[in-house]
Design a protein around this motif. Structure first.
Motif, PDB file in Angstrom:
ATOM      1  N   GLU A 264      -0.325   7.477  -5.875  1.00 26.22           N
ATOM      2  CA  GLU A 264       0.630   6.852  -6.807  1.00 26.22           C
ATOM      3  C   GLU A 264       0.266   7.199  -8.239  1.00 26.22           C
ATOM      4  N   ARG A 293       5.424   7.391  -5.877  1.00 28.07           N
ATOM      5  CA  ARG A 293       4.479   7.448  -4.764  1.00 28.07           C
ATOM      6  C   ARG A 293       4.819   8.631  -3.865  1.00 28.07           C
ATOM      7  N   ILE A 299       4.595   6.698   4.898  1.00 25.89           N
ATOM      8  CA  ILE A 299       5.609   6.635   3.847  1.00 25.89           C
ATOM      9  C   ILE A 299       5.858   8.056   3.363  1.00 25.89           C
ATOM     10  N   GLN A 302       8.499   7.261  -2.678  1.00 26.72           N
ATOM     11  CA  GLN A 302       9.120   6.074  -3.262  1.00 26.72           C
ATOM     12  C   GLN A 302       9.021   6.180  -4.774  1.00 26.72           C
ATOM     13  N   LEU A 335      13.590   2.066   3.098  1.00 27.36           N
ATOM     14  CA  LEU A 335      12.139   2.159   3.039  1.00 27.36           C
ATOM     15  C   LEU A 335      11.516   1.317   4.150  1.00 27.36           C
ATOM     16  N   TYR A 338       6.975  -2.698   4.507  1.00 31.14           N
ATOM     17  CA  TYR A 338       5.868  -2.994   3.594  1.00 31.14           C
ATOM     18  C   TYR A 338       6.229  -2.685   2.141  1.00 31.14           C
ATOM     19  N   PHE A 339       7.107  -1.723   1.902  1.00 28.94           N
ATOM     20  CA  PHE A 339       7.345  -1.224   0.550  1.00 28.94           C
ATOM     21  C   PHE A 339       8.619  -1.784  -0.084  1.00 28.94           C
ATOM     22  N   ARG A 340       9.207  -2.814   0.493  1.00 21.47           N
ATOM     23  CA  ARG A 340      10.411  -3.364  -0.129  1.00 21.47           C
ATOM     24  C   ARG A 340      10.266  -4.849  -0.460  1.00 21.47           C
TER      25      ARG A 340
END
Length: 457
Positions: A264, A293, A299, A302, A335, A338-340
């Motif tokens: 990131e 990211r 993933i 993002q 997504l 975990y990432f939202r």
């Protein structure tokens, strides 16, 4: 050395003579008392004033008040006093007296696993096993140079070890800084999905570890002036969850993986043009962050931008109004779970919805406050580092509104819905920037609730 001092003195006297007719004065000397640990250069950098500076005489009172607030915002001193005394000719002597705080501060002796005390008490049956016990020991003035050294050791619900070090000034002009952070954490229970706008947990508090996280990062800081700061940070993070979590929610990470690894890069801009950085009553504030990211596992990519903007005004004798807006724009719109994280999982939430979580992508939040300073007093104590104990009390009324777009599934009815609330409460601000908020709110669902928080709006 004596020749240089004589030359400096002659230059100051000459400057004083030139500017005397223009109603200006020369700062002949700056005396600082009480800075047993804090370096003189740190104080001078914050007030932006040095010996030999030429300033309008009618601005002296304004600069005294401004410098006092700037030094308070460093959060290094319990007391700040200043006197300006006429010297020879049109020079002035600036006296600054400070009483330093206790800089080595233990934080997080008791940390709740849940989002707030209300959720822990009502939804989790105030289970003491959901509390993490430990210490985050932070030296906020390491070596007297405003350096921050923080060490975390935590046990209980979440076990954690962490270290961070921020060196704010690496150049003579005190405008550039660097930092490094690293941490490892694990837990035997985590939430794996959101259903009915509530977090659902899996794992046994006495069983095997189901979540682990390790991360490390470097940052660069550029602070060109008192109120503005730019931060660029590069982070590597690895997150692992047990097979049970991946089975209960195959979309927890991408590709049904139980591991997420990504790099990131983020850029953060801060403008703090408020009177008090800890509890603002006047001024403006803007914080904007851009994050990118790149995934290696769990993933793909993002990117998002979030912001916080605040306007604070004094509107009468001891009356204050505030408008705070926060928001996020995110890509892509699909997504892993975990990432939202959206509204409710961290500090962004509509007051009155503390029991709910709304996941999603893009969101906006507005908070409006009207408050009155009912009580303000400072007690003096003959105790080092606790020489002054301030207490300020602000009754208030407020209105909040928020909206987030995202998949309305699993009974999550608050997504894609305008949430709003009205309420009243009281803010208490005291020693070492401790804040307590007690708020009674009514949301658009017709539900009333009394909530307790230990941070600002």
């Amino acid at each position: 050395m004596s020749y240089r001092l004589l030359l400096l003195g002659m230059m100051i006297l000459c400057a004083a003579h030139v500017y005397a007719q223009q109603g200006r004065v020369v700062v002949g000397r700056i005396d600082i008392e009480g800075d047993r640990i804090t370096k003189r250069s740190v104080i001078l950098r914050e007030i932006g004033m040095h010996e030999g500076d030429i300033i309008p005489r009618d601005s002296l009172e304004l600069m005294v008040n401004r410098n006092k607030q700037r030094l308070f915002n460093l959060q290094l001193f319990n007391e700040v006093d200043q006197d300006v005394v006429d010297g020879r000719g049109d020079t002035v002597i600036w006296y600054i007296r400070v009483k330093e705080r206790w800089y080595i501060i233990p934080i997080g002796i008791l940390q709740f696993a849940d989002r707030n005390i209300n959720t822990w008490w009502a939804d989790q049956g105030h289970d003491l096993r959901r509390i993490s016990a430990g210490l985050t020991v932070t030296d906020r003035n390491f070596r007297g140079a405003l350096e921050t050294l923080s060490i975390t050791a935590q046990a209980g619900y979440t076990q954690k070890l962490g270290l961070s070090y921020i060196l704010p000034y690496v150049n003579k002009q005190q405008t550039h800084g660097i930092g490094i952070t690293g941490s490892m954490a694990r837990s035997r229970q985590i939430y794996y999905t959101t259903a009915g706008n509530k977090l659902r947990f899996a794992g046994d508090l006495t069983g095997p570890v189901v979540w682990q996280q390790a991360e490390g990062g470097l940052c660069y800081i550029h602070r060109p002036g008192y109120a503005k700061k730019h931060t660029i940070q590069a982070i590597y993070k690895r997150i692992w969850v047990g097979d049970t979590i991946a089975m209960l929610n195959p979309g927890y990470f991408a590709d049904s993986s139980n591991v997420a690894r990504f790099a990131e890069v983020n850029y953060r801009y801060e403008y703090n043009g408020v009177d008090n950085w800890n509890y603002s009553l006047r001024g403006e504030k803007l914080v904007a962050t851009t994050v990118a990211r790149v995934g290696m596992e769990g993933i793909r990519y993002q990117a998002f931008v979030n912001y916080e903007a605040g306007i604070f005004r004094g509107i009468g004798k001891r009356w204050y109004a505030a408008a705070i807006s926060r928001g996020r724009l995110m890509l892509p719109q699909k997504l892993p779970y975990y990432f939202r994280n959206g509204l409710g999982t961290q500090t962004d939430y509509v007051r009155g919805y503390e029991y709910y979580v709304t996941d999603g992508y893009n969101y906006g939040l507005l908070r409006l406050d009207l408050k009155k300073e009912l009580f303000s007093r400072t007690w003096s104590l003959p105790v080092r580092y606790f020489t002054a104990v301030p207490v300020r009390i602000y009754p208030k009324v407020f209105f909040d509104a928020g909206y987030i777009n995202g998949p309305a599934q699993n009974g999550n009815t608050l997504n894609n819905t305008l949430m709003y609330s009205i309420g009243a409460g009281v803010d208490i601000v005291t020693l070492y920037d401790v804040k307590v908020r007690i708020e009674l709110a009514r949301n658009h669902l017709g539900q009333n609730g009394l909530y307790l928080h230990f941070n600002s709006e």
